[in-house]
Design an enzyme around this catalytic site. Structure first.
Site, short mmCIF file in Angstrom:
data_model
loop_
_atom_site.label_atom_id
_atom_site.label_comp_id
_atom_site.label_asym_id
_atom_site.label_seq_id
_atom_site.Cartn_x
_atom_site.Cartn_y
_atom_site.Cartn_z
N THR A 9 -3.77 -2.19 13.41
CA THR A 9 -2.97 -2.92 12.47
C THR A 9 -2.81 -2.30 11.12
OG1 THR A 9 -3.60 -4.97 13.46
CG2 THR A 9 -2.63 -5.13 11.33
N LYS A 41 2.57 -8.20 15.68
CA LYS A 41 1.48 -8.74 14.85
C LYS A 41 1.96 -9.58 13.69
CE LYS A 41 -0.71 -4.35 15.79
NZ LYS A 41 -1.20 -3.12 15.16
N GLY A 53 0.95 -12.51 9.32
CA GLY A 53 0.56 -11.29 10.00
C GLY A 53 -0.94 -11.29 10.18
N SER A 132 -6.24 -1.64 9.09
CA SER A 132 -6.72 -0.26 8.99
C SER A 132 -5.91 0.59 8.03
CB SER A 132 -6.70 0.41 10.37
OG SER A 132 -7.41 -0.35 11.30
#
Length: 179
Positions: A9, A41, A53, A132
């Site tokens: 993500t 997402k 999200g 991330s």
């Protein structure tokens, strides 16, 4: 035995000139393996008025999104009250406390990150960036807002592309939703 951790993500959301946009990449990674390239997402909730999200474990994130949607129904679309109620539940519910996820929430009036510890954070600059590659996308979005006239959707797109170029857990299969 150590379990492998899912990395997945980059979520970025922001408002500009009355428009709201939130986007994500599509990659899900398990250990050093890309498991999926095109996961969705980001979602629109409550009569097309709220963008959400998620980052973290997918099942946990969907559980949180469902709980948040229930709160939106309960509080008749009041995003702030719904976010605070979800955070309160997160801190007090034994099941929710075990969830490894966070969500970003964006509406015309509100911007929140609900963290994995049940904290509700209102970003100073109104930009949601989680996952991330969130910090890479955030840096790109801040510079694009400061130095361009691009609309919200284009800033989200360019920020996600930048994150995809840098973060190994982020790809360029981009989904963007707008209000």
């Amino acid at each position: 035995m150590k379990t492998q951790q899912f990395h997945s993500t980059t979520i970025i959301g922001l408002k500009r000139d009355g428009a709201c946009a939130m986007g994500s990449d599509g990659q899900v990674t398990l250990g050093s393996t890309v498991m999926k390239q095109n996961t969705k997402k980001v979602h629109i909730l409550h009569n097309n008025s709220v963008l959400v999200g998620f980052a973290g474990a997918s099942a946990d994130a969907f559980a949180l999104m469902e709980r948040f949607e229930e709160k939106l129904q309960m509080y008749q679309g009041n995003v702030e009250r719904s976010a605070l109620a979800l955070a309160k539940d997160w801190r007090t519910d034994k099941y929710l406390r075990r969830l490894e996820a966070m969500i970003g929430v964006l509406s015309k009036e509100s911007t929140f990150v609900i963290s994995g510890t049940g904290d509700v954070v209102v970003p100073d600059d109104g930009i949601i960036a989680i996952g991330s590659g969130g910090s890479y996308a955030l840096a790109a979005a801040r510079m694009l807002i400061k130095h361009t006239k691009l609309p919200a959707k284009e800033i989200v797109n360019e920020s996600l592309k930048t994150a995809a170029d840098i973060c190994i857990y982020t790809n360029a299969h981009i989904t963007i939703l707008e209000l």
